[in-house]
Design a protein around this motif. Structure first.
Motif, mmCIF file in Angstrom:
data_model
loop_
_atom_site.group_PDB
_atom_site.id
_atom_site.type_symbol
_atom_site.label_atom_id
_atom_site.label_comp_id
_atom_site.label_asym_id
_atom_site.label_seq_id
_atom_site.Cartn_x
_atom_site.Cartn_y
_atom_site.Cartn_z
ATOM 1 N N GLY A 1 0.828 6.951 -6.467
ATOM 2 C CA GLY A 1 -0.358 7.786 -6.683
ATOM 3 C C GLY A 1 -0.058 9.269 -6.559
ATOM 4 O O GLY A 1 -0.576 10.089 -7.309
ATOM 5 N N TYR A 2 0.796 9.630 -5.607
ATOM 6 C CA TYR A 2 1.134 11.049 -5.440
ATOM 7 C C TYR A 2 1.768 11.610 -6.716
ATOM 8 O O TYR A 2 1.711 12.805 -6.981
ATOM 9 N N ARG B 1 2.043 1.777 -3.542
ATOM 10 C CA ARG B 1 0.983 2.228 -4.458
ATOM 11 C C ARG B 1 0.546 3.656 -4.142
ATOM 12 O O ARG B 1 0.258 4.437 -5.052
ATOM 13 N N LEU B 2 0.497 3.977 -2.862
ATOM 14 C CA LEU B 2 0.142 5.353 -2.485
ATOM 15 C C LEU B 2 1.210 6.327 -2.978
ATOM 16 O O LEU B 2 0.895 7.383 -3.535
ATOM 17 N N GLN B 3 2.472 5.937 -2.785
ATOM 18 C CA GLN B 3 3.558 6.821 -3.205
ATOM 19 C C GLN B 3 3.484 7.055 -4.719
ATOM 20 O O GLN B 3 3.661 8.174 -5.184
ATOM 21 N N ASP C 1 0.835 -1.215 0.000
ATOM 22 C CA ASP C 1 0.000 0.000 0.000
ATOM 23 C C ASP C 1 0.865 1.259 0.000
ATOM 24 O O ASP C 1 0.540 2.242 -0.675
ATOM 25 N N CYS D 1 0.494 8.332 -10.743
ATOM 26 C CA CYS D 1 0.541 7.000 -11.356
ATOM 27 C C CYS D 1 -0.501 6.096 -10.698
ATOM 28 O O CYS D 1 -0.497 5.934 -9.477
ATOM 29 N N GLY D 2 -1.363 5.508 -11.509
ATOM 30 C CA GLY D 2 -2.433 4.654 -10.986
ATOM 31 C C GLY D 2 -2.138 3.182 -11.154
ATOM 32 O O GLY D 2 -0.973 2.753 -11.061
ATOM 33 N N ARG D 3 -3.190 2.426 -11.428
ATOM 34 C CA ARG D 3 -3.057 0.976 -11.518
ATOM 35 C C ARG D 3 -2.066 0.519 -12.589
ATOM 36 O O ARG D 3 -1.497 -0.572 -12.491
ATOM 37 N N GLN E 1 10.303 2.826 -2.906
ATOM 38 C CA GLN E 1 9.447 4.031 -2.864
ATOM 39 C C GLN E 1 10.005 5.144 -3.749
ATOM 40 O O GLN E 1 9.252 5.880 -4.366
#
Lengths: 329, 257
Positions: A127-128, A123-125, A120, A131-133, A171
């Motif tokens: 997202g910032y 994926r969150l990093q 998570d 960048c998505g799926r 990350q």
């Protein structure tokens, strides 16, 4: 003004073979006359240098030299009092979005959010950075590369220091940055992990990433870096290719021991730089001090050499000489 | 092409902040609900036959919007302030500050998550409270507007406190010496008309009074001040705090030295 976007910045930039690295005719990092003061301490005194794309660059210096301050300014964590920094041509202040998208920084401290498992966090990093799926396969690839696949659901609190370090590296890479800064990535990790991280960063470099490494392990810089800058007391003391830096001080070291553990003759005392358990280390200037003259001096003193060997100076010798000269002055 | 607004980044931060408080939902949502219900039980027992603040409005009913708003105030503030101070102390704030999120995007994400927590807590208190006493909803627009604006105000105040504070102790001081007194002295448990003239006048300078009074107006259609004045004051407070907060984020005050 630093303008323009590097070609292909939006293209995937990954380690795998199906995506070529991006090279454009501008520096990975352009650092121009950076000043930074904390209270009475002038942390950086007009530091300027460029790092070319595709370089594996070492940034060295003793504690308090200003390395972390400089990296923090590049990353947008600290504001410079004066000067300008650009990542792939993007000013880190006025064009911060493009600059930060081009940059991945592995911080020195083992920092983490205790609320989320590794997968998570990554994926969150991502997202910032917008960048998505579509980035998830890359994140899985990173986990695989860094041998973290079996830790994907683990909370960071459950991981060892070495594992945490790997997560921080992942990350920094989730958004596939062309420029990667590793701030003492091997500090406090065991030899095996250090070697694994070396292999990983070499692969990143081979795949086209520009790498900036700060480290206290000088053999690490000697082993990995193409070019090295030495900072001391906020000033740039050297900026050379590794070979040129090693040749910067044209001396060699002669190590010898004397029969009967005799003392070194007075005539050679001026060249003595170290003594350990009866072994003397002498610093000889290339082209001036000849080994034969040293041996003659020993013979003239009525002594006999038991053992002798020479070596070229290491980066550590040069680093110590440069930084200790500063202290002395 | 790099967009002018990193909407996906802001959305990610918002989701992360919501997940963060939902992971400890017992502490962040259920606990404030229980506290409010305990207040309600105690004050209902002690006061219900002694006080009637507005004509035809039972004290217990009067109390509920005040308790809801007090929970909103405390929780919206706690959400942003605790998230920031934890990240500062753990050091992981750098991982956020290094991203291409702008000050405005961070602001919107943090405020959005805190607002959601405030609304969730208020809704929880409401659902439990209506088992005790029927509650009208005379001017839903005022209740909804004040709920959102007040939650937003405290969320922004939480960001400011989180930026200024260097340790949990600083945050606790801000909460104990600023948020708590202003919320308790804003008419949660009483109408300011029952106060002596001096304190009644002073209450008009407390923005928390307008949050609670305007919100209460939404339920009963009566209040100590005009609902439009309450909306205007709380909107103005929100805007002023937002300007200060965005300036702090933009200049990197205590975040990017």
């Amino acid at each position: 003004m630093i303008a323009g976007r590097p070609q292909g910045l939006d293209r995937p930039f990954i380690m795998s073979a199906h995506s070529p690295p991006v090279f454009a005719a501008m520096q990975a990092l352009h650092i121009d006359n950076i000043h930074k003061r904390y209270g009475n301490v002038q942390a950086l005194k007009g530091v300027s240098f460029d790092i070319q794309q595709g370089e594996y660059f070492g940034l060295l210096g003793p504690n308090g030299a200003g390395k972390s301050t400089l990296i923090s300014i590049v990353a947008g964590l600290v504001r410079a009092d004066a000067g300008q920094i650009a990542v792939l041509g993007h000013d880190v202040v006025s064009d911060f979005r493009a600059a930060r998208k081009s940059l991945g920084v592995v911080p020195q401290e083992l920092v983490f959010d205790p609320f989320f498992p590794v997968i998570d966090l990554l994926r969150l990093q991502a997202g910032y950075y917008g960048c998505g799926r579509e980035q998830w396969p890359w994140i899985d690839e990173l986990l695989e590369e860094l041998e973290l696949s079996d830790k994907r659901e683990a909370n960071m609190r459950q991981l060892s220091g070495g594992m945490k370090r790997r997560v921080l590296i992942a990350q920094a890479l989730v958004h596939k940055p062309p420029v990667v800064i590793l701030d003492e990535p091997t500090a406090g990790v065991d030899v095996e992990l250090r070697r694994a991280l070396w292999r990983f960063t070499r692969r990143l470099h081979k795949d086209g990433h520009s790498i900036v490494l700060t480290t206290h392990y000088l053999e690490e810089a000697e082993e990995l870096c193409d070019r090295i800058a030495i900072l001391n007391k906020g000033e740039l003391r050297a900026l050379e290719g590794k070979r040129a830096l090693l040749n910067l001080h044209p001396f060699r070291l002669l190590r010898l021991s004397l029969e009967g553990r005799a003392a070194l003759p007075e005539a050679l005392q001026s060249k003595l730089v170290g003594e350990v358990e009866g072994e003397f280390e002498l610093k000889l200037e290339k082209g001036k001090d000849r080994i034969a003259d040293v041996l003659d001096a020993i013979r003239s003193a009525g002594l006999r050499v038991e053992n002798v060997q020479t070596r070229d100076p290491s980066l550590e010798d040069i680093f110590v000489e440069m930084t200790s000269a500063e202290v002395a002055s | 092409m790099i967009a002018a607004f990193n909407s996906y980044g802001a959305w990610t931060l918002l989701r992360k902040e919501v997940r963060r408080f939902m992971k400890v939902v017992g502490q962040t949502v259920l606990a404030p609900m229980i506290t409010s219900v305990l207040y309600l039980l105690v004050f209902d027992q002690v006061m219900r036959d002694r006080v009637e603040v507005y004509d035809g409005v039972a004290y217990t009913a009067f109390l509920i919007p005040g308790l809801m708003m007090m929970s909103v105030i405390q929780n919206a503030f706690a959400n942003t302030s605790s998230s920031l101070i934890q990240s500062k102390i753990m050091g992981n704030l750098v991982l956020l500050l290094m991203t291409p999120l702008s000050s405005l995007e961070m602001f919107l994400a943090f405020v959005g998550a805190a607002l959601l927590r405030g609304v969730l807590v208020a809704a929880g208190v409401y659902v439990v409270a209506i088992f005790f006493v029927p509650l009208p909803l005379e001017a839903a627009w005022a209740a909804l507007l004040l709920l959102v604006l007040s939650s937003g105000c405290l969320a922004v105040l939480g960001i400011i406190a989180g930026i200024v504070a260097d340790k949990f102790e600083h945050l606790a001081a801000f909460q104990n010496f600023f948020i708590m007194p202003l919320s308790f002295l804003s008419g949660v448990f009483y109408s300011i008309h029952s106060l002596p003239p001096f304190w009644r006048e002073v209450s008009h300078y407390n923005p928390f009074f307008y949050m609670i009074d305007g919100f209460r107006y939404g339920f009963f259609g009566v209040g100590d001040a005009s609902p439009l004045l309450s909306v205007a004051v709380v909107s103005g407070f929100f805007l002023a705090l937002s300007v200060i907060c965005l300036a702090m984020l933009h200049t990197g005050y205590k975040l990017r030295p």
